[in-house]
Design a protein around this motif. Structure first.
Motif, PDB file in Angstrom:
ATOM      1  N   SER A 283       0.830  -1.195   0.000  1.00  0.00           N
ATOM      2  CA  SER A 283       0.000   0.000   0.000  1.00  0.00           C
ATOM      3  C   SER A 283       0.865   1.245   0.000  1.00  0.00           C
ATOM      4  O   SER A 283       0.484   2.271  -0.552  1.00  0.00           O
ATOM      5  CB  SER A 283      -0.973  -0.008   1.186  1.00  0.00           C
ATOM      6  OG  SER A 283      -0.265   0.085   2.375  1.00  0.00           O
TER       7      SER A 283
ATOM      8  N   GLU B  44       1.843   1.683  -3.480  1.00  0.00           N
ATOM      9  CA  GLU B  44       0.658   2.151  -4.189  1.00  0.00           C
ATOM     10  C   GLU B  44       0.456   3.649  -3.929  1.00  0.00           C
ATOM     11  O   GLU B  44       0.169   4.421  -4.845  1.00  0.00           O
ATOM     12  CB  GLU B  44      -0.558   1.356  -3.696  1.00  0.00           C
ATOM     13  CG  GLU B  44      -1.864   1.685  -4.385  1.00  0.00           C
ATOM     14  CD  GLU B  44      -1.864   1.307  -5.859  1.00  0.00           C
ATOM     15  OE1 GLU B  44      -0.992   0.525  -6.265  1.00  0.00           O
ATOM     16  OE2 GLU B  44      -2.726   1.830  -6.584  1.00  0.00           O
ATOM     17  N   ARG B  45       0.620   4.026  -2.657  1.00  0.00           N
ATOM     18  CA  ARG B  45       0.446   5.439  -2.310  1.00  0.00           C
ATOM     19  C   ARG B  45       1.452   6.313  -3.050  1.00  0.00           C
ATOM     20  O   ARG B  45       1.112   7.376  -3.565  1.00  0.00           O
ATOM     21  CB  ARG B  45       0.642   5.637  -0.798  1.00  0.00           C
ATOM     22  CG  ARG B  45      -0.637   5.562   0.000  1.00  0.00           C
ATOM     23  CD  ARG B  45      -0.498   6.352   1.285  1.00  0.00           C
ATOM     24  NE  ARG B  45       0.679   6.002   2.054  1.00  0.00           N
ATOM     25  CZ  ARG B  45       0.753   4.953   2.846  1.00  0.00           C
ATOM     26  NH1 ARG B  45      -0.284   4.152   2.986  1.00  0.00           N
ATOM     27  NH2 ARG B  45       1.844   4.695   3.526  1.00  0.00           N
ATOM     28  N   GLU B  46       2.699   5.803  -3.101  1.00  0.00           N
ATOM     29  CA  GLU B  46       3.724   6.588  -3.783  1.00  0.00           C
ATOM     30  C   GLU B  46       3.423   6.707  -5.265  1.00  0.00           C
ATOM     31  O   GLU B  46       3.629   7.745  -5.880  1.00  0.00           O
ATOM     32  CB  GLU B  46       5.099   5.967  -3.549  1.00  0.00           C
ATOM     33  CG  GLU B  46       5.662   6.377  -2.206  1.00  0.00           C
ATOM     34  CD  GLU B  46       6.837   5.540  -1.753  1.00  0.00           C
ATOM     35  OE1 GLU B  46       7.377   4.777  -2.583  1.00  0.00           O
ATOM     36  OE2 GLU B  46       7.204   5.643  -0.571  1.00  0.00           O
ATOM     37  N   ARG B  47       2.916   5.589  -5.814  1.00  0.00           N
ATOM     38  CA  ARG B  47       2.571   5.598  -7.228  1.00  0.00           C
ATOM     39  C   ARG B  47       1.466   6.626  -7.474  1.00  0.00           C
ATOM     40  O   ARG B  47       1.540   7.446  -8.388  1.00  0.00           O
ATOM     41  CB  ARG B  47       2.097   4.208  -7.657  1.00  0.00           C
ATOM     42  CG  ARG B  47       2.017   4.018  -9.153  1.00  0.00           C
ATOM     43  CD  ARG B  47       1.457   2.648  -9.488  1.00  0.00           C
ATOM     44  NE  ARG B  47       0.090   2.476  -9.018  1.00  0.00           N
ATOM     45  CZ  ARG B  47      -0.963   2.995  -9.632  1.00  0.00           C
ATOM     46  NH1 ARG B  47      -0.831   3.713 -10.708  1.00  0.00           N
ATOM     47  NH2 ARG B  47      -2.173   2.816  -9.139  1.00  0.00           N
ATOM     48  N   LEU B  48       0.447   6.589  -6.605  1.00  0.00           N
ATOM     49  CA  LEU B  48      -0.659   7.535  -6.733  1.00  0.00           C
ATOM     50  C   LEU B  48      -0.170   8.964  -6.615  1.00  0.00           C
ATOM     51  O   LEU B  48      -0.580   9.838  -7.377  1.00  0.00           O
ATOM     52  CB  LEU B  48      -1.702   7.266  -5.644  1.00  0.00           C
ATOM     53  CG  LEU B  48      -2.717   6.192  -5.961  1.00  0.00           C
ATOM     54  CD1 LEU B  48      -3.652   6.003  -4.780  1.00  0.00           C
ATOM     55  CD2 LEU B  48      -3.517   6.574  -7.191  1.00  0.00           C
ATOM     56  N   ALA B  49       0.757   9.162  -5.665  1.00  0.00           N
ATOM     57  CA  ALA B  49       1.259  10.520  -5.453  1.00  0.00           C
ATOM     58  C   ALA B  49       1.946  11.024  -6.716  1.00  0.00           C
ATOM     59  O   ALA B  49       1.755  12.171  -7.117  1.00  0.00           O
ATOM     60  CB  ALA B  49       2.220  10.543  -4.275  1.00  0.00           C
TER      61      ALA B  49
ATOM     62  N   GLU C  36       1.402   9.960  -9.770  1.00  0.00           N
ATOM     63  CA  GLU C  36       0.373  10.158 -10.799  1.00  0.00           C
ATOM     64  C   GLU C  36      -0.321  11.495 -10.593  1.00  0.00           C
ATOM     65  O   GLU C  36      -0.597  12.222 -11.532  1.00  0.00           O
ATOM     66  CB  GLU C  36      -0.672   9.042 -10.729  1.00  0.00           C
ATOM     67  CG  GLU C  36      -0.098   7.658 -10.901  1.00  0.00           C
ATOM     68  CD  GLU C  36      -0.331   7.109 -12.284  1.00  0.00           C
ATOM     69  OE1 GLU C  36      -1.485   7.174 -12.724  1.00  0.00           O
ATOM     70  OE2 GLU C  36       0.636   6.653 -12.913  1.00  0.00           O
ATOM     71  N   LEU C  37      -0.609  11.787  -9.306  1.00  0.00           N
ATOM     72  CA  LEU C  37      -1.296  13.035  -9.004  1.00  0.00           C
ATOM     73  C   LEU C  37      -0.421  14.237  -9.346  1.00  0.00           C
ATOM     74  O   LEU C  37      -0.918  15.264  -9.815  1.00  0.00           O
ATOM     75  CB  LEU C  37      -1.698  13.080  -7.531  1.00  0.00           C
ATOM     76  CG  LEU C  37      -2.996  12.343  -7.213  1.00  0.00           C
ATOM     77  CD1 LEU C  37      -3.243  12.348  -5.724  1.00  0.00           C
ATOM     78  CD2 LEU C  37      -4.173  12.972  -7.929  1.00  0.00           C
TER      79      LEU C  37
ATOM     80  N   THR D  27      -9.817  14.572  -7.526  1.00  0.00           N
ATOM     81  CA  THR D  27      -9.720  14.028  -8.879  1.00  0.00           C
ATOM     82  C   THR D  27     -10.994  14.163  -9.693  1.00  0.00           C
ATOM     83  O   THR D  27     -10.942  14.539 -10.854  1.00  0.00           O
ATOM     84  CB  THR D  27      -9.341  12.537  -8.822  1.00  0.00           C
ATOM     85  OG1 THR D  27      -9.188  12.173  -7.473  1.00  0.00           O
ATOM     86  CG2 THR D  27      -8.085  12.277  -9.567  1.00  0.00           C
TER      87      THR D  27
END
Lengths: 697, 123
Positions: A429, A432-437, A439-440, A500
């Protein structure tokens, strides 16, 4: 002999013994220091002992070859006997010291206060026996005083105590338990050889006859030479070698007794190693499949179960039914068919306790267990602090096969496995959070490019704008577009909600603005068009508020409409400030005709020095630490006081005032957008082109 | 942590949902599930009493929009009453009074239900 002579002899004797003791104490310290820093394994210790005894015995035999013996007790036949005695004593003392040091290592393995005390008491009583024996040196028969009788008793007591401590120390065998099976076997072999060699040394000491050396030794045993050299030293040597023999013997016996339990011990060692491996694995493997496989294979490979499988409740997929994610020694589909995984998982997860089915034939949750080799079954919930991750099933092909110890061991393994799985999950997770960050961050970059990169420039007016999202991306939008004929279209919009989803609608808004502004003749047409277009895609609970206007850059004529948006703030050159609040529903509130019917358009012609501020509610609803809102009054005041500035100055003044109002813990709750349009009017010196188009001139 | 609550009260003509606290993106789901619950129980005449409502964000306003169409199709309505002036401004700015009955008192809202008056769009 006279008393004086006897006393003189006695004192010489004592001095001689004292000198000897000092010399050999040095030898002991030298050996102790030489061996101090090494940390050998038990097998190495036995190996060293053997390697010490062999050359020592060879040396002894060699020394015994020197001719010369005793005529009778303690009466040497030749001077060479003195040399022979000394040599034998040194070799044997060295051997016994090394033995003591080496076995001392084993005795003091995993030392405790008690074991340390016993060890030092052993050394103490050895020394005491030696000291008490000193007066007896060379005087076995000469002295017959009553002191000797008392001394004899003391000597006997010291010797007996020494033997007791030899016993106490020989049963210190803590090193055996921790030894892996291969090393145990090795230590056993070497131990047996050590026993043989210590026995051989003792035999050699007392009767070299066994080695068929009687013809050479002139009937004198090495022991006699030792006694002749020094009785106290002899006492120490004999005690040390006896201890060496006793320790080697108890080690061997103990190793032999441990052999039958080696399998069990090895199994738990293997289990611990498996758990260790699992914790290492989690640092290297992010793939949950591999971890699941490890979790199911370990109980089987450690021999606790015949087959094992793991169920995980996958909440992300929305299914409440636990799925078998890994199985070992059994097909997952078979396990699913034979046993009602959901029901058992439900029970173990519900009670958060282990479910033990010792005879599956009597449990309705298992069908055809016998023909599929599932006769006993354990179901262990993998429980974290907050939730149940899943259930580990371990089965055996015999009923009542799980002993308490198995259950305990599998339980411990399960709790370790839970930690590992939870760690893996947290790691995942986090990734995942880093990936989302990231992406954002990309999304934020994209969104920023949807906003105007530079303000269009006009002689008659000045413009300034900014937009700050509360999160990485936001739902605020502003834009400007030159329509031709000196007309400028402008918009400020706010999609309800943040983040988003709002950002997507904002992007849609931008597309509509760029396309529709060119063809819509009035703000009314434009906003109705937007309501129709967006109304189809907006979710039911999402709406957009907007202000759209068209400004004639030549005349200063402005027409503006408000769709549910906070009112336009207007300030004229004299400082009169007001909010222009025309009628209009938010976009998306009504998808029929009501929107168009209620939408009002305001017309106005700017005088030089007039300015308008378009903003989103992020400006007026900014809160300070006391929870107060910035509000319309603050905004109007700020516009009033900065009204002589150009648009950029007004804009900066408002943003700074808002920031100051929010205080040190400046954190935007909402997206914040501000657009300032200031009308300067036609310049006294203007281009010919403008002069032609400007009806005011 | 949530400083928002919804209390249910049944009157003859309608069900009254008294909302209290701050209605924002975090607390909106509470009101949403409250209205959903009423709808599922067949209570489609709803009055939102906003007397104790301290704050409403756009996400909070979205809750009303999410249900109004469905409730009206079922023959019911959502009426809003007793809003403080600051909260009413937020509703008003967005044009809510054109779509919803927003009245001063609960009694007024109840009498609208009793008299069977539906909001006329654009009224």
């Amino acid at each position: 002999m006279g008393g004086v002579g006897e006393a003189a002899l006695m004192s010489t004797n004592i001095l001689y013994q004292a000198a000897l003791v000092l010399c050999f104490l040095c030898l002991w310290i030298t050996i102790a220091q030489a061996l101090e820093n090494s940390r050998p394994t038990p097998a190495q210790i036995f190996w060293h002992v053997i390697l010490t005894i062999i050359p020592a015995c060879l040396l002894i035999i060699l020394i015994l070859q020197i001719p010369g013996a005793f005529l009778e007790e303690n009466i040497p036949a030749a001077p060479i006997v003195h040399v022979k005695s000394a040599l034998l004593s040194v070799v044997l003392a060295g051997l016994s010291f090394i033995l003591m040091q080496r076995f001392g290592h084993l005795v003091r393995f995993r030392r405790t206060r008690r074991s340390e005390r016993n060890w030092y008491l052993l050394l103490f009583f050895f020394s005491l026996s030696s000291v008490i024996s000193a007066p007896f040196h060379h005087h076995f028969e000469d002295l017959s005083s009553n002191i000797d009788a008392t001394l004899s008793i003391f000597l006997l007591l010291a010797l007996v105590t020494s033997v007791i401590f030899i016993f106490l120390n020989t049963v210190r065998l803590a090193w055996i338990i921790r030894l892996p099976v291969k090393r145990k076997m090795g230590a056993l072999g070497l131990g047996i050889v050590s026993v043989c060699f210590t026995v051989a040394t003792l035999l050699l000491l007392f009767s070299p006859d066994v080695l068929a050396l009687n013809s050479i030794t002139d009937l004198s045993r090495p022991f006699e030479f030792l006694v002749f050299y020094s009785l106290p030293l002899t006492a120490i040597i004999v005690l040390c070698i006896t201890f060496g023999f006793a320790y080697a013997l108890t080690s061997v016996l103990s190793l032999i007794f441990h052999l039958p339990t080696i399998g069990d011990y090895q199994r738990s060692v293997d289990e611990m190693a498996a758990i260790q491996a699992l914790t290492v694995l989690v640092r290297e493997v992010a793939d949950p499949e591999k971890l699941y496989h490890w979790v199911v294979s370990t109980p089987v490979e450690s021999g606790r179960g015949k087959a094992a499988w793991l169920t995980i409740q996958d909440l992300e997929s929305g299914s409440l039914k636990p799925q078998i994610v890994a199985a070992h020694n059994i097909e997952a589909s078979l396990a699913d068919k034979v046993c009602d995984v959901s029901a058992i998982h439900g029970e173990s997860a519900g009670t958060r306790a282990l479910v033990s089915i010792q005879n599956t034939a009597a449990d309705r949750r298992i069908q055809n267990g016998k023909s599929n080799g599932i006769l006993s079954l354990l179901a262990i919930p993998l429980v974290t602090r907050t939730e149940v991750l899943g259930t580990l099933f371990v089965s055996r092909d015999v009923a009542h096969a799980f002993e308490n110890e198995d259950i305990e061991s599998i339980g411990i393994f399960a709790s370790q496995a839970t930690l590992v799985l939870e760690n893996a999950r947290l790691l995942e997770s986090k990734i995942e959070r880093e990936r989302l960050a990231s992406e954002l961050a990309i999304a934020r970059g994209v969104q920023q490019r949807l906003l105007p990169q530079a303000m269009p420039r006009f002689d008659t007016l000045s413009l300034a704008a900014s937009s700050t999202p509360a999160h990485e991306v936001g739902g605020d939008y502003y834009d400007l577009l030159e329509l031709g004929d000196g007309k400028l279209a402008f918009i400020v919009a706010d999609v309800s909600g943040k983040g988003t989803s709002a950002a997507f609608y904002m992007a849609e808004m931008q597309g509509i603005f760029q396309a529709v502004a060119q063809i819509a003749p009035s703000p009314h047409d434009f906003l109705c068009h937007v309501n129709n277009a967006l109304g189809r895609s907006l979710e039911k609970n999402v709406f957009v508020t907007a202000i759209y206007g068209i400004l004639d850059c030549n005349t200063g004529a402005i027409s503006i409409a408000r769709a549910g948006h906070p009112p336009v703030a207007f300030v004229d050159v004299n400082g009169n400030a007001m909010l222009l609040r025309s009628g209009g529903l938010g976009i998306g509130l009504d998808r029929g005709d009501l929107f168009g019917q209620t939408l009002e358009v305001k017309e106005h012609v700017f005088n030089p020095g007039d300015l308008i501020a378009l903003y989103t509610d992020g400006v007026t609803e900014s809160r300070n630490s006391e929870g107060e809102e910035f509000g319309y009054d603050h905004l109007l005041q700020c516009l009033q006081s900065s009204r002589y500035e150009r648009a950029q100055g007004v804009h900066d003044a408002v943003r700074q005032t808002v920031d100051k109002f929010m205080g040190s813990e400046k954190k935007y709750d909402d997206d914040l957008t501000l657009l300032i349009i200031k009308w300067h009017g036609p310049e006294p010196v203007i281009s010919i082109n403008h002069a032609q188009n400007n009806p005011l001139l | 942590m949530s400083n928002f609550s919804v209390a249910f009260r049944n009157a003859d003509a309608a069900t009254i949902l008294a909302v209290c606290g701050e209605l924002d993106a975090h607390t909106a789901p509470e009101l949403e599930s409250a209205i959903k619950k009423c709808r599922d129980e067949g209570k489609i005449n709803l009055i939102i009493n906003g007397h104790d409502l301290d704050y409403i964000s756009s996400a909070g306003l979205g809750v009303f929009m999410a249900f109004i169409e469905e409730i009206r199709t079922l023959g019911g309505d959502i009426k809003i009453c007793a809003l403080r002036s600051k909260i009413f401004d937020v509703f008003d700015l967005l044009g809510f009074p054109k779509i919803y009955h927003i009245v001063e008192t609960e009694e007024e809202a109840l009498s609208l239900f009793e008299r069977g008056i539906q909001p006329i769009p654009g009224d």
